[in-house]
Design a protein around this motif. Structure first.
Motif, PDB file in Angstrom:
ATOM      1  N   SER A  24      39.150  47.326 -92.817  1.00  0.00           N
ATOM      2  CA  SER A  24      40.394  47.399 -92.058  1.00  0.00           C
ATOM      3  C   SER A  24      40.812  48.847 -91.822  1.00  0.00           C
ATOM      4  CB  SER A  24      41.497  46.648 -92.803  1.00  0.00           C
ATOM      5  OG  SER A  24      42.715  46.752 -92.123  1.00  0.00           O
ATOM      6  N   SER A  25      40.627  49.702 -92.834  1.00  0.00           N
ATOM      7  CA  SER A  25      41.013  51.108 -92.678  1.00  0.00           C
ATOM      8  C   SER A  25      40.165  51.813 -91.632  1.00  0.00           C
ATOM      9  CB  SER A  25      40.926  51.840 -94.014  1.00  0.00           C
ATOM     10  OG  SER A  25      39.581  52.002 -94.409  1.00  0.00           O
ATOM     11  N   LEU A  26      38.944  51.334 -91.419  1.00  0.00           N
ATOM     12  CA  LEU A  26      38.086  51.908 -90.382  1.00  0.00           C
ATOM     13  C   LEU A  26      38.424  51.381 -88.989  1.00  0.00           C
ATOM     14  CD1 LEU A  26      34.611  51.733 -92.163  1.00  0.00           C
ATOM     15  CD2 LEU A  26      36.110  53.721 -91.925  1.00  0.00           C
ATOM     16  N   GLY A  27      39.298  50.369 -88.930  1.00  0.00           N
ATOM     17  CA  GLY A  27      39.684  49.790 -87.646  1.00  0.00           C
ATOM     18  C   GLY A  27      38.704  48.749 -87.126  1.00  0.00           C
ATOM     19  N   LEU A  28      37.803  48.272 -87.984  1.00  0.00           N
ATOM     20  CA  LEU A  28      36.791  47.318 -87.550  1.00  0.00           C
ATOM     21  C   LEU A  28      37.176  45.868 -87.826  1.00  0.00           C
ATOM     22  CD1 LEU A  28      33.654  49.249 -88.856  1.00  0.00           C
ATOM     23  CD2 LEU A  28      34.580  49.201 -86.529  1.00  0.00           C
ATOM     24  N   TYR A  29      38.183  45.649 -88.658  1.00  0.00           N
ATOM     25  CA  TYR A  29      38.508  44.275 -89.025  1.00  0.00           C
ATOM     26  C   TYR A  29      39.223  43.535 -87.897  1.00  0.00           C
ATOM     27  CZ  TYR A  29      38.674  40.597 -92.460  1.00  0.00           C
ATOM     28  OH  TYR A  29      38.428  39.438 -93.131  1.00  0.00           O
ATOM     29  N   ASN A  36      42.403  42.894 -95.779  1.00  0.00           N
ATOM     30  CA  ASN A  36      42.889  43.317 -94.468  1.00  0.00           C
ATOM     31  C   ASN A  36      44.410  43.225 -94.395  1.00  0.00           C
ATOM     32  OD1 ASN A  36      42.771  43.939 -91.592  1.00  0.00           O
ATOM     33  ND2 ASN A  36      43.220  41.778 -91.298  1.00  0.00           N
ATOM     34  N   VAL A  37      44.969  42.125 -94.895  1.00  0.00           N
ATOM     35  CA  VAL A  37      46.429  41.953 -94.877  1.00  0.00           C
ATOM     36  C   VAL A  37      47.102  43.065 -95.685  1.00  0.00           C
ATOM     37  CG1 VAL A  37      48.289  40.473 -95.735  1.00  0.00           C
ATOM     38  CG2 VAL A  37      46.420  39.478 -94.449  1.00  0.00           C
ATOM     39  N   LEU A  38      46.558  43.366 -96.853  1.00  0.00           N
ATOM     40  CA  LEU A  38      47.141  44.426 -97.683  1.00  0.00           C
ATOM     41  C   LEU A  38      47.089  45.771 -96.971  1.00  0.00           C
ATOM     42  CD1 LEU A  38      45.764  43.536-101.223  1.00  0.00           C
ATOM     43  CD2 LEU A  38      48.038  43.099-100.310  1.00  0.00           C
ATOM     44  N   MET A  39      45.947  46.084 -96.366  1.00  0.00           N
ATOM     45  CA  MET A  39      45.811  47.372 -95.693  1.00  0.00           C
ATOM     46  C   MET A  39      46.726  47.474 -94.477  1.00  0.00           C
ATOM     47  SD  MET A  39      44.630  50.355 -95.645  1.00  0.00           S
ATOM     48  CE  MET A  39      43.385  50.342 -96.900  1.00  0.00           C
ATOM     49  N   GLN A  40      46.859  46.392 -93.722  1.00  0.00           N
ATOM     50  CA  GLN A  40      47.771  46.420 -92.574  1.00  0.00           C
ATOM     51  C   GLN A  40      49.211  46.635 -93.028  1.00  0.00           C
ATOM     52  OE1 GLN A  40      46.812  46.607 -89.409  1.00  0.00           O
ATOM     53  NE2 GLN A  40      44.743  46.600 -90.248  1.00  0.00           N
ATOM     54  N   GLY A  41      49.594  45.994 -94.136  1.00  0.00           N
ATOM     55  CA  GLY A  41      50.932  46.186 -94.680  1.00  0.00           C
ATOM     56  C   GLY A  41      51.168  47.621 -95.113  1.00  0.00           C
ATOM     57  N   VAL A  42      50.171  48.217 -95.736  1.00  0.00           N
ATOM     58  CA  VAL A  42      50.292  49.617 -96.166  1.00  0.00           C
ATOM     59  C   VAL A  42      50.396  50.540 -94.953  1.00  0.00           C
ATOM     60  CG1 VAL A  42      49.056  51.508 -97.293  1.00  0.00           C
ATOM     61  CG2 VAL A  42      49.183  49.279 -98.403  1.00  0.00           C
ATOM     62  N   GLY A  73      55.522  54.207 -98.609  1.00  0.00           N
ATOM     63  CA  GLY A  73      54.907  53.028 -98.025  1.00  0.00           C
ATOM     64  C   GLY A  73      53.575  52.671 -98.670  1.00  0.00           C
ATOM     65  N   LEU A  74      52.911  53.666 -99.286  1.00  0.00           N
ATOM     66  CA  LEU A  74      51.673  53.388-100.013  1.00  0.00           C
ATOM     67  C   LEU A  74      51.907  52.381-101.128  1.00  0.00           C
ATOM     68  CD1 LEU A  74      50.121  56.945-100.423  1.00  0.00           C
ATOM     69  CD2 LEU A  74      49.219  55.075 -99.070  1.00  0.00           C
ATOM     70  N   PHE A  75      53.085  52.419-101.726  1.00  0.00           N
ATOM     71  CA  PHE A  75      53.370  51.581-102.883  1.00  0.00           C
ATOM     72  C   PHE A  75      54.037  50.259-102.518  1.00  0.00           C
ATOM     73  CE2 PHE A  75      53.530  56.047-104.137  1.00  0.00           C
ATOM     74  CZ  PHE A  75      52.450  56.078-104.997  1.00  0.00           C
ATOM     75  N   GLN A  76      54.773  50.239-101.432  1.00  0.00           N
ATOM     76  CA  GLN A  76      55.504  49.016-101.101  1.00  0.00           C
ATOM     77  C   GLN A  76      54.855  48.158-100.028  1.00  0.00           C
ATOM     78  OE1 GLN A  76      59.288  50.518 -99.916  1.00  0.00           O
ATOM     79  NE2 GLN A  76      58.645  51.040 -97.846  1.00  0.00           N
ATOM     80  N   GLY A  77      54.002  48.719 -99.200  1.00  0.00           N
ATOM     81  CA  GLY A  77      53.432  47.986 -98.071  1.00  0.00           C
ATOM     82  C   GLY A  77      52.572  46.804 -98.465  1.00  0.00           C
ATOM     83  N   GLY A  78      51.704  46.997 -99.447  1.00  0.00           N
ATOM     84  CA  GLY A  78      50.824  45.916 -99.885  1.00  0.00           C
ATOM     85  C   GLY A  78      51.592  44.763-100.503  1.00  0.00           C
ATOM     86  N   PHE A  79      52.639  45.097-101.256  1.00  0.00           N
ATOM     87  CA  PHE A  79      53.446  44.050-101.883  1.00  0.00           C
ATOM     88  C   PHE A  79      54.167  43.201-100.847  1.00  0.00           C
ATOM     89  CE2 PHE A  79      53.359  47.039-105.541  1.00  0.00           C
ATOM     90  CZ  PHE A  79      52.738  46.179-106.435  1.00  0.00           C
ATOM     91  N   LYS A  80      54.737  43.858 -99.851  1.00  0.00           N
ATOM     92  CA  LYS A  80      55.448  43.117 -98.806  1.00  0.00           C
ATOM     93  C   LYS A  80      54.501  42.249 -97.987  1.00  0.00           C
ATOM     94  CE  LYS A  80      59.459  46.046 -98.096  1.00  0.00           C
ATOM     95  NZ  LYS A  80      60.203  46.860 -97.152  1.00  0.00           N
ATOM     96  N   ALA A  81      53.333  42.793 -97.662  1.00  0.00           N
ATOM     97  CA  ALA A  81      52.393  42.062 -96.817  1.00  0.00           C
ATOM     98  C   ALA A  81      51.762  40.884 -97.549  1.00  0.00           C
ATOM     99  CB  ALA A  81      51.306  43.002 -96.311  1.00  0.00           C
ATOM    100  N   GLY A  82      51.490  41.033 -98.836  1.00  0.00           N
ATOM    101  CA  GLY A  82      50.818  39.982 -99.585  1.00  0.00           C
ATOM    102  C   GLY A  82      51.726  39.026-100.317  1.00  0.00           C
ATOM    103  N   ALA A  83      53.041  39.243-100.230  1.00  0.00           N
ATOM    104  CA  ALA A  83      53.980  38.441-101.019  1.00  0.00           C
ATOM    105  C   ALA A  83      53.987  36.970-100.630  1.00  0.00           C
ATOM    106  CB  ALA A  83      55.390  39.021-100.890  1.00  0.00           C
ATOM    107  N   VAL A  84      53.977  36.669 -99.371  1.00  0.00           N
ATOM    108  CA  VAL A  84      54.071  35.275 -98.929  1.00  0.00           C
ATOM    109  C   VAL A  84      52.844  34.478 -99.366  1.00  0.00           C
ATOM    110  CG1 VAL A  84      54.173  33.764 -96.917  1.00  0.00           C
ATOM    111  CG2 VAL A  84      55.570  35.823 -96.991  1.00  0.00           C
ATOM    112  N   GLY A  85      51.653  35.027 -99.154  1.00  0.00           N
ATOM    113  CA  GLY A  85      50.435  34.326 -99.548  1.00  0.00           C
ATOM    114  C   GLY A  85      50.329  34.143-101.050  1.00  0.00           C
ATOM    115  N   SER A  86      50.692  35.165-101.800  1.00  0.00           N
ATOM    116  CA  SER A  86      50.637  35.071-103.265  1.00  0.00           C
ATOM    117  C   SER A  86      51.645  34.066-103.785  1.00  0.00           C
ATOM    118  CB  SER A  86      50.905  36.439-103.894  1.00  0.00           C
ATOM    119  OG  SER A  86      49.940  37.364-103.491  1.00  0.00           O
ATOM    120  N   CYS A  87      52.836  34.087-103.239  1.00  0.00           N
ATOM    121  CA  CYS A  87      53.878  33.145-103.654  1.00  0.00           C
ATOM    122  C   CYS A  87      53.467  31.708-103.322  1.00  0.00           C
ATOM    123  CB  CYS A  87      55.199  33.499-102.983  1.00  0.00           C
ATOM    124  SG  CYS A  87      56.563  32.444-103.486  1.00  0.00           S
TER     125      CYS A  87
END
Length: 118
Positions: A43-48, A68-74, A85-99
């Motif tokens: 995802s970070s390479l833009g290929l996902y 991919n979801v975590l990286m997009q959130g970050v 945003g490095l610390f909060q982006g992954g949590f916000k993006a992955g929260a719904v699926g994890s919950c």
């Protein structure tokens, strides 16, 4: 054609992971972490994005999709709030699926009454 692409791409990912589990001594937890990190890296390479557009659920459902979801959130959080945003982006993006996984797993345990292995 969308269903066929999702089926063969998701099946290929699962088959490659199964081969990895059979041919190496890696534990399943390490393989899962490897998949999430690989998804984030791609995802970070833009290929996902193009891969996801082609394969649909075949690319978003496996653990590569979670990376991919975590990286997009970050990425979004860094663009919005900067370094924090490095610390909060992954949590916000992955929260719904994890919950959802926790809630539905708990409900399934209430319905099916699981027992510990002996």
């Amino acid at each position: 054609m969308d269903y066929l692409n999702a089926f063969w791409v998701g099946g290929l990912i699962c088959a490659l992971v199964q081969i990895l589990m059979e041919k190496t001594k890696m534990m399943p937890g390490r393989i899962m972490v490897l998949l999430v990190c690989l998804g984030a890296f791609i995802s970070s390479l833009g290929l996902y994005g193009p891969f996801l557009e082609y394969a649909g659920a075949g690319a978003s459902v496996p653990l590569l999709g979670f990376g991919n979801v975590l990286m997009q959130g970050v990425k979004e959080a860094v663009d919005k709030t900067g370094f924090l945003g490095l610390f909060q982006g992954g949590f916000k993006a992955g929260a719904v699926g994890s919950c959802a996984a926790l809630v539905f797993g708990y409900l399934a345990s209430l319905i099916f009454n699981p027992k510990m292995k002996k």
